[in-house]
Design a protein around this motif. Structure first.
Motif, PDB file in Angstrom:
ATOM      1  N   GLU A  19      17.307   5.949 -14.814  1.00 41.25           N
ATOM      2  CA  GLU A  19      17.943   6.386 -13.571  1.00 41.25           C
ATOM      3  C   GLU A  19      16.895   6.678 -12.503  1.00 41.25           C
ATOM      4  O   GLU A  19      17.101   6.384 -11.314  1.00 41.25           O
ATOM      5  N   ALA A  20      15.766   7.264 -12.926  1.00 47.04           N
ATOM      6  CA  ALA A  20      14.702   7.582 -11.979  1.00 47.04           C
ATOM      7  C   ALA A  20      14.114   6.315 -11.366  1.00 47.04           C
ATOM      8  O   ALA A  20      13.764   6.286 -10.182  1.00 47.04           O
ATOM      9  N   GLU A  21      13.995   5.263 -12.157  1.00 44.90           N
ATOM     10  CA  GLU A  21      13.486   3.996 -11.617  1.00 44.90           C
ATOM     11  C   GLU A  21      14.442   3.433 -10.571  1.00 44.90           C
ATOM     12  O   GLU A  21      14.006   2.907  -9.540  1.00 44.90           O
ATOM     13  N   ASP A  22      15.750   3.547 -10.831  1.00 44.66           N
ATOM     14  CA  ASP A  22      16.735   3.081  -9.848  1.00 44.66           C
ATOM     15  C   ASP A  22      16.631   3.887  -8.553  1.00 44.66           C
ATOM     16  O   ASP A  22      16.704   3.332  -7.445  1.00 44.66           O
ATOM     17  N   VAL A  23      16.482   5.212  -8.699  1.00 47.06           N
ATOM     18  CA  VAL A  23      16.353   6.077  -7.524  1.00 47.06           C
ATOM     19  C   VAL A  23      15.092   5.719  -6.746  1.00 47.06           C
ATOM     20  O   VAL A  23      15.103   5.651  -5.499  1.00 47.06           O
ATOM     21  N   THR A  24      13.989   5.490  -7.447  1.00 51.04           N
ATOM     22  CA  THR A  24      12.728   5.143  -6.789  1.00 51.04           C
ATOM     23  C   THR A  24      12.874   3.852  -5.995  1.00 51.04           C
ATOM     24  O   THR A  24      12.451   3.763  -4.833  1.00 51.04           O
ATOM     25  N   GLN A  25      13.489   2.849  -6.605  1.00 52.23           N
ATOM     26  CA  GLN A  25      13.694   1.583  -5.907  1.00 52.23           C
ATOM     27  C   GLN A  25      14.569   1.776  -4.675  1.00 52.23           C
ATOM     28  O   GLN A  25      14.272   1.232  -3.597  1.00 52.23           O
ATOM     29  N   ASP A  26      15.626   2.560  -4.801  1.00 53.37           N
ATOM     30  CA  ASP A  26      16.530   2.801  -3.682  1.00 53.37           C
ATOM     31  C   ASP A  26      15.820   3.554  -2.566  1.00 53.37           C
ATOM     32  O   ASP A  26      15.975   3.239  -1.376  1.00 53.37           O
ATOM     33  N   ALA A  27      15.021   4.572  -2.946  1.00 52.01           N
ATOM     34  CA  ALA A  27      14.303   5.355  -1.932  1.00 52.01           C
ATOM     35  C   ALA A  27      13.327   4.484  -1.149  1.00 52.01           C
ATOM     36  O   ALA A  27      13.235   4.584   0.086  1.00 52.01           O
ATOM     37  N   MET A  28      12.584   3.614  -1.850  1.00 50.25           N
ATOM     38  CA  MET A  28      11.631   2.751  -1.157  1.00 50.25           C
ATOM     39  C   MET A  28      12.357   1.726  -0.275  1.00 50.25           C
ATOM     40  O   MET A  28      11.908   1.437   0.831  1.00 50.25           O
ATOM     41  N   LEU A  29      13.482   1.207  -0.741  1.00 52.77           N
ATOM     42  CA  LEU A  29      14.258   0.274   0.080  1.00 52.77           C
ATOM     43  C   LEU A  29      14.731   0.945   1.365  1.00 52.77           C
ATOM     44  O   LEU A  29      14.726   0.333   2.444  1.00 52.77           O
ATOM     45  N   ARG A  30      15.131   2.207   1.248  1.00 51.91           N
ATOM     46  CA  ARG A  30      15.578   2.935   2.444  1.00 51.91           C
ATOM     47  C   ARG A  30      14.425   3.143   3.413  1.00 51.91           C
ATOM     48  O   ARG A  30      14.616   3.127   4.638  1.00 51.91           O
ATOM     49  N   LEU A  31      13.222   3.343   2.866  1.00 61.34           N
ATOM     50  CA  LEU A  31      12.052   3.488   3.729  1.00 61.34           C
ATOM     51  C   LEU A  31      11.799   2.193   4.503  1.00 61.34           C
ATOM     52  O   LEU A  31      11.524   2.230   5.703  1.00 61.34           O
ATOM     53  N   TRP A  32      11.920   1.048   3.818  1.00 63.67           N
ATOM     54  CA  TRP A  32      11.704  -0.224   4.518  1.00 63.67           C
ATOM     55  C   TRP A  32      12.762  -0.425   5.622  1.00 63.67           C
ATOM     56  O   TRP A  32      12.454  -0.955   6.689  1.00 63.67           O
ATOM     57  N   LYS A  33      13.984   0.000   5.348  1.00 60.93           N
ATOM     58  CA  LYS A  33      15.051  -0.204   6.325  1.00 60.93           C
ATOM     59  C   LYS A  33      14.842   0.612   7.604  1.00 60.93           C
ATOM     60  O   LYS A  33      15.200   0.174   8.693  1.00 60.93           O
ATOM     61  N   GLU A  81       0.823  -1.207   0.000  1.00 57.34           N
ATOM     62  CA  GLU A  81       0.000   0.000   0.000  1.00 57.34           C
ATOM     63  C   GLU A  81       0.861   1.263   0.000  1.00 57.34           C
ATOM     64  O   GLU A  81       0.567   2.229  -0.719  1.00 57.34           O
ATOM     65  N   LEU A  82       1.933   1.276   0.786  1.00 57.36           N
ATOM     66  CA  LEU A  82       2.824   2.439   0.790  1.00 57.36           C
ATOM     67  C   LEU A  82       3.468   2.637  -0.573  1.00 57.36           C
ATOM     68  O   LEU A  82       3.629   3.770  -1.034  1.00 57.36           O
ATOM     69  N   THR A  83       3.843   1.552  -1.212  1.00 62.74           N
ATOM     70  CA  THR A  83       4.424   1.650  -2.550  1.00 62.74           C
ATOM     71  C   THR A  83       3.406   2.224  -3.529  1.00 62.74           C
ATOM     72  O   THR A  83       3.739   3.086  -4.362  1.00 62.74           O
ATOM     73  N   ARG A  84       2.168   1.764  -3.439  1.00 61.36           N
ATOM     74  CA  ARG A  84       1.115   2.274  -4.329  1.00 61.36           C
ATOM     75  C   ARG A  84       0.910   3.772  -4.132  1.00 61.36           C
ATOM     76  O   ARG A  84       0.715   4.516  -5.101  1.00 61.36           O
ATOM     77  N   ARG A  85       0.963   4.203  -2.875  1.00 61.75           N
ATOM     78  CA  ARG A  85       0.723   5.616  -2.585  1.00 61.75           C
ATOM     79  C   ARG A  85       1.864   6.516  -3.037  1.00 61.75           C
ATOM     80  O   ARG A  85       1.633   7.631  -3.527  1.00 61.75           O
ATOM     81  N   HIS A  86       3.098   6.061  -2.833  1.00 62.88           N
ATOM     82  CA  HIS A  86       4.217   6.991  -2.952  1.00 62.88           C
ATOM     83  C   HIS A  86       5.173   6.753  -4.118  1.00 62.88           C
ATOM     84  O   HIS A  86       5.781   7.711  -4.609  1.00 62.88           O
ATOM     85  N   ALA A  87       5.332   5.530  -4.556  1.00 66.07           N
ATOM     86  CA  ALA A  87       6.325   5.259  -5.599  1.00 66.07           C
ATOM     87  C   ALA A  87       6.068   6.040  -6.894  1.00 66.07           C
ATOM     88  O   ALA A  87       7.027   6.554  -7.497  1.00 66.07           O
ATOM     89  N   PRO A  88       4.814   6.182  -7.368  1.00 64.71           N
ATOM     90  CA  PRO A  88       4.609   6.936  -8.609  1.00 64.71           C
ATOM     91  C   PRO A  88       5.076   8.388  -8.516  1.00 64.71           C
ATOM     92  O   PRO A  88       5.656   8.921  -9.462  1.00 64.71           O
ATOM     93  N   ARG A  89       4.847   9.037  -7.378  1.00 65.74           N
ATOM     94  CA  ARG A  89       5.271  10.434  -7.239  1.00 65.74           C
ATOM     95  C   ARG A  89       6.784  10.538  -7.107  1.00 65.74           C
ATOM     96  O   ARG A  89       7.397  11.460  -7.639  1.00 65.74           O
ATOM     97  N   VAL A  90       7.384   9.586  -6.384  1.00 64.31           N
ATOM     98  CA  VAL A  90       8.847   9.569  -6.290  1.00 64.31           C
ATOM     99  C   VAL A  90       9.441   9.406  -7.685  1.00 64.31           C
ATOM    100  O   VAL A  90      10.387  10.098  -8.061  1.00 64.31           O
ATOM    101  N   LEU A  91       8.870   8.502  -8.466  1.00 61.80           N
ATOM    102  CA  LEU A  91       9.360   8.275  -9.821  1.00 61.80           C
ATOM    103  C   LEU A  91       9.200   9.522 -10.677  1.00 61.80           C
ATOM    104  O   LEU A  91      10.107   9.886 -11.439  1.00 61.80           O
ATOM    105  N   GLY A  92       8.058  10.196 -10.546  1.00 57.90           N
ATOM    106  CA  GLY A  92       7.831  11.411 -11.331  1.00 57.90           C
ATOM    107  C   GLY A  92       8.831  12.505 -11.011  1.00 57.90           C
ATOM    108  O   GLY A  92       9.373  13.158 -11.912  1.00 57.90           O
ATOM    109  N   VAL A  93       9.078  12.711  -9.723  1.00 55.85           N
ATOM    110  CA  VAL A  93      10.036  13.740  -9.313  1.00 55.85           C
ATOM    111  C   VAL A  93      11.440  13.396  -9.799  1.00 55.85           C
ATOM    112  O   VAL A  93      12.142  14.239 -10.370  1.00 55.85           O
ATOM    113  N   ALA A  94      11.860  12.161  -9.578  1.00 54.82           N
ATOM    114  CA  ALA A  94      13.205  11.754  -9.991  1.00 54.82           C
ATOM    115  C   ALA A  94      13.380  11.859 -11.498  1.00 54.82           C
ATOM    116  O   ALA A  94      14.442  12.253 -11.991  1.00 54.82           O
ATOM    117  N   THR A  95      12.330  11.529 -12.240  1.00 55.14           N
ATOM    118  CA  THR A  95      12.400  11.617 -13.698  1.00 55.14           C
ATOM    119  C   THR A  95      12.593  13.049 -14.149  1.00 55.14           C
ATOM    120  O   THR A  95      13.417  13.344 -15.020  1.00 55.14           O
TER     121      THR A  95
END
Length: 207
Positions: free
Chosen positions: A63-77, A41-55
């Motif tokens: 590169e934006a997809e890599d950043v999005t994945q890294d940002a979400m991984l950091r959130l889980w950590k 659910e958190l990924t659904r809410r936030h990943a699209p906007r993170v991807l848009g900003v990074a893009t």
């Protein structure tokens, strides 16, 4: 034996109120306690906007997809250490995303940036001419954004594309509100100049 009063028909039961969606804070706590659905659910809410900003900031979808994945991984950590109420998850993610974008740009300094790497999905209701014009506007804006200094581009994306407030941006970029105002004002002027000669071509209306 007397007749008792007729039993009243039971009153119709009011429908149960719709359950309010869990807050981001609550979802992080659930995830930290082992609930994988909370991460979904958190990924659904936030990943699209993170991807848009990074893009927009990087000019590269890959590169934006890599950043999005890294940002979400950091959130889980950090989920086990998250303190509800101290910060918004969205603000934390924006800040991490900006820092990751800076790292990417720093590593690629002097390298080629592919401005055409970010196709936006066309509106299925739009005709071919409108779709082409929307694509041209998107490409022109992205190209103009990439001419801005890095911090101006970040501020402009957050203010005029993500529509965050200046205090929110100040918190994300860790600068003063006055600095945000200066960055966005200068960035907007530069964008206006860059796009001024293409207003008619891109179908912008004066006003």
């Amino acid at each position: 034996m007397g007749f008792g009063r007729a039993a009243s028909a039971p009153a119709p039961r009011a429908p149960a109120p719709a359950e309010a969606p869990a807050s981001d804070d609550a979802l992080l706590v659930l995830y930290a306690n082992g609930d994988p659905a909370a991460a979904t659910e958190l990924t659904r809410r936030h990943a699209p906007r993170v991807l848009g900003v990074a893009t927009r900031v990087l000019g590269s979808r890959a590169e934006a997809e890599d950043v999005t994945q890294d940002a979400m991984l950091r959130l889980w950590k950090i989920a086990p250490d998250w303190r509800p109420g101290e910060a918004q998850v969205s603000t934390w993610l924006y800040r991490v995303t900006m820092n990751l974008c800076i790292d990417v740009k720093r590593k690629a300094r002097g390298g080629h940036v592919d401005l055409d790497a970010i196709p936006e999905p066309p509106d299925p209701a739009a005709g071919a001419a409108e779709t082409l014009q929307n694509s041209a506007r998107h490409d022109a804006l992205q190209a103009a954004l990439m001419t801005l200094p890095e911090r101006q581009r970040q501020a402009v994306v957050l203010r005029h594309i993500e529509e965050l407030t200046n205090p929110e941006i100040a918190g994300i970029m860790e600068i003063s509100v006055e600095a945000v105002e200066s960055l966005t004002a200068r960035g907007k002027r530069t964008l206006a100049k860059a796009l001024a000669g293409r207003r008619e071509e891109l179908g912008y209306q004066d006003g």
